[in-house]
Design a protein around this motif. Structure first.
Motif, PDB file in Angstrom:
ATOM      1  N   SER A  81     -29.846  15.635 -37.033  1.00 40.30           N
ATOM      2  CA  SER A  81     -30.957  14.950 -36.365  1.00 40.30           C
ATOM      3  C   SER A  81     -30.365  14.142 -35.208  1.00 40.30           C
ATOM      4  CB  SER A  81     -31.682  14.083 -37.396  1.00 40.30           C
ATOM      5  OG  SER A  81     -32.935  13.657 -36.929  1.00 40.30           O
ATOM      6  N   HIS A  82     -30.900  12.982 -34.940  1.00 43.10           N
ATOM      7  CA  HIS A  82     -30.445  12.210 -33.768  1.00 43.10           C
ATOM      8  C   HIS A  82     -30.109  10.782 -34.171  1.00 43.10           C
ATOM      9  CE1 HIS A  82     -34.288   9.879 -33.456  1.00 43.10           C
ATOM     10  NE2 HIS A  82     -34.720  10.915 -34.151  1.00 43.10           N
ATOM     11  N   ILE A  83     -29.324  10.107 -33.345  1.00 43.63           N
ATOM     12  CA  ILE A  83     -29.046   8.690 -33.622  1.00 43.63           C
ATOM     13  C   ILE A  83     -29.488   7.794 -32.468  1.00 43.63           C
ATOM     14  CG2 ILE A  83     -27.127   9.184 -35.206  1.00 43.63           C
ATOM     15  CD1 ILE A  83     -25.254   8.168 -32.897  1.00 43.63           C
ATOM     16  N   TYR A  92     -33.655   3.835 -39.342  1.00 42.03           N
ATOM     17  CA  TYR A  92     -33.711   5.036 -40.185  1.00 42.03           C
ATOM     18  C   TYR A  92     -34.126   6.317 -39.450  1.00 42.03           C
ATOM     19  CZ  TYR A  92     -33.392   1.450 -43.724  1.00 42.03           C
ATOM     20  OH  TYR A  92     -32.960   0.388 -44.474  1.00 42.03           O
ATOM     21  N   ASP A  93     -34.984   6.188 -38.435  1.00 45.73           N
ATOM     22  CA  ASP A  93     -35.454   7.354 -37.680  1.00 45.73           C
ATOM     23  C   ASP A  93     -34.250   8.126 -37.133  1.00 45.73           C
ATOM     24  OD1 ASP A  93     -36.529   9.152 -35.857  1.00 45.73           O
ATOM     25  OD2 ASP A  93     -37.419   7.636 -34.551  1.00 45.73           O
ATOM     26  N   GLY A  94     -34.129   9.379 -37.512  1.00 48.30           N
ATOM     27  CA  GLY A  94     -33.017  10.203 -37.030  1.00 48.30           C
ATOM     28  C   GLY A  94     -31.742  10.005 -37.825  1.00 48.30           C
ATOM     29  N   LEU A 191     -33.439  16.595 -42.313  1.00 45.13           N
ATOM     30  CA  LEU A 191     -33.948  15.521 -43.171  1.00 45.13           C
ATOM     31  C   LEU A 191     -34.418  14.384 -42.267  1.00 45.13           C
ATOM     32  CD1 LEU A 191     -34.128  14.149 -46.058  1.00 45.13           C
ATOM     33  CD2 LEU A 191     -31.760  13.392 -45.683  1.00 45.13           C
ATOM     34  N   HIS A 192     -35.595  13.804 -42.553  1.00 41.07           N
ATOM     35  CA  HIS A 192     -36.137  12.772 -41.660  1.00 41.07           C
ATOM     36  C   HIS A 192     -37.077  11.869 -42.446  1.00 41.07           C
ATOM     37  CE1 HIS A 192     -37.668  11.065 -37.887  1.00 41.07           C
ATOM     38  NE2 HIS A 192     -36.684  11.706 -37.271  1.00 41.07           N
ATOM     39  N   ILE A 193     -37.246  10.631 -42.005  1.00 37.17           N
ATOM     40  CA  ILE A 193     -38.299   9.801 -42.602  1.00 37.17           C
ATOM     41  C   ILE A 193     -39.655  10.330 -42.125  1.00 37.17           C
ATOM     42  CG2 ILE A 193     -36.814   7.758 -42.802  1.00 37.17           C
ATOM     43  CD1 ILE A 193     -38.338   6.574 -40.368  1.00 37.17           C
TER      44      ILE A 193
END
Ligand SMILES: [Zn+2]
Length: 417
Positions: A81-83, A92-94, A191-193
């Motif tokens: 995912s991304h940071i 938490y997103d990414g 995986l993601h919120i």
């Protein structure tokens, strides 16, 4: 397979990553290629290396950490995912999809599992549109959705080019080499919120994404005529803002008329010129964000919005110009991955459901070159893109566990021993 997620270690790493921010805690602001982003990348790369995983980056800073499989000539299984984080965001997103994937791989390593296909963790550059005005920059380019020529023209608000900024951040080489061929990944899972309230509301631990809504964005500029707020009489006005107001209501009405609960439109920015109390606005700039899980239905709304623009412009004597920033197709997730995740949840007694992602993600673009799907975990009140975004260590660990087992199954799929 005895899979154990080290919940405490994963949480510590998420907390540490949150400390790389250009604003003080609890705010996380990490704009791509900013010093905070560079420090965060350095930290994550070190974690990959500590896990004995080979790391490489491409010309725009997409980072690939590959755990080599025993049949390494086969297409790999991708995850990640991304940071990067928008201004005034949370932790938490990414991040859950990058560090969660790393912990999933470490749990597989500890269990003694040896993948046949390689498992590759991706850190995508600039999922957030903050700097360059376009979301999912890294995954768009990987999937060939954004051409190197178009990317070469991108500038930030300070008129600094993508080329200049990526070079300064240490990522060089031709943009033509960023694209990956179809078949490079056998599967991709992120995986993601959730960034919405449904899982929490229904007391579920896992959401399995079946489709990702299609985003479209328009820049709209309206030009009327300015003047003195006292002396220009109402019949003589060509007020750019009242035209904008009428257009905004027309967009709302056109969106609601589709009869689909998944059609949504937002005007999130509206800049008035000259912006003075006693001056009739002569220019207005608006942004429109329009999304739907049904691509043709979204495009039909887009067409009616353009018609509304011409109609309002003609009737009010103003000029309305539109520029389409993007109009992406929706993604239909891989039935095989959806089924695999669902089986894993069932076998482990983890409460789950299938769902739609109304937010877009890097998986939207990865799905153009590989069968892709997403695993959602709940987040408190559905809050996201704000400092109080929260998922508990237990919720994150459950997500990492389900991801780990999914990666294990996909890594051995279609491979001979
Ligand atoms: Zn995200």
């Amino acid at each position: 397979m005895n899979l154990q997620i080290d919940q405490q270690r994963l949480q510590n790493e998420i907390d540490k990553l949150a400390s790389f921010s250009s604003e003080p805690a609890p705010v996380v602001t990490r704009v791509v290629f900013s010093p905070a982003d560079q420090e965060a990348r350095g930290y994550v790369n070190k974690l990959f290396e500590n896990a004995g995983i080979e790391v490489r980056s491409d010309a725009i800073g997409n980072t690939f950490a590959r755990w080599i499989g025993s049949n390494s000539e086969l297409a790999a299984v991708g995850t990640g995912s991304h940071i990067d984080a928008i201004p005034n965001a949370g932790r938490y997103d990414g991040v859950v999809g990058v560090l969660g994937a790393l912990e999933a791989v470490r749990a597989l390593q500890r269990s003694g599992f040896q993948p046949k296909r390689s498992i590759e963790i991706l850190l995508f550059t600039a999922e957030e549109p903050t700097r360059f005005g376009i979301g999912c920059l890294g995954s768009r380019m990987l999937s060939g959705t954004l051409t190197p020529a178009a990317a070469g023209k991108l500038r930030d608000a300070d008129e600094r080019s993508l080329d200049e900024l990526r070079t300064e951040a240490g990522f060089s080489g031709p943009l033509e080499e960023v694209g990956l061929p179809r078949g490079y990944y056998a599967h991709f899972v992120e995986l993601h919120i959730e960034q919405g309230p449904l899982l929490e509301r229904e007391g579920l631990a896992i959401g399995i994404v079946q489709s990702i809504a299609a985003p479209a964005a328009l820049n709209i500029s309206i030009e009327g005529e300015g003047g003195h707020a006292g002396t220009v009489l109402m019949p003589d006005r060509r007020d750019a803002f009242t035209a904008a107001a009428e257009l905004a209501l027309a967009i709302e009405s056109l969106t609601c008329k589709t009869g689909g609960i998944n059609t949504v439109a937002t005007i999130g920015k509206c800049d008035l010129f000259p912006g003075a109390v006693n001056s009739i606005p002569s220019r207005v700039k608006l942004t429109l964000d329009l999304r739907d899980t049904d691509g043709p239905r979204r495009d039909a709304v887009l067409q009616s919005v353009l018609q509304a623009c011409s109609e309002i412009a003609a009737r009010r004597g103003v000029k309305i110009e539109t520029e389409q920033v993007n109009a992406d197709a929706p993604a239909h997730c891989s039935p095989k991955i959806v089924e695999t995740v669902s089986e894993i949840c069932q076998a482990r007694g983890i409460p789950h459901r299938t769902m739609v992602s109304r937010a877009y993600h890097d998986s939207l673009f990865l799905s153009r070159i590989a069968p892709a799907a997403m695993i959602f975990i709940p987040c408190r009140n559905g809050y996201s893109h704000r400092p109080d975004e929260y998922s508990s260590p237990e919720q994150i660990a459950t997500g990492a566990l389900v991801l780990a087992e999914t990666l294990a199954r996909l890594a051995n799929d279609g491979a001979v021993a």
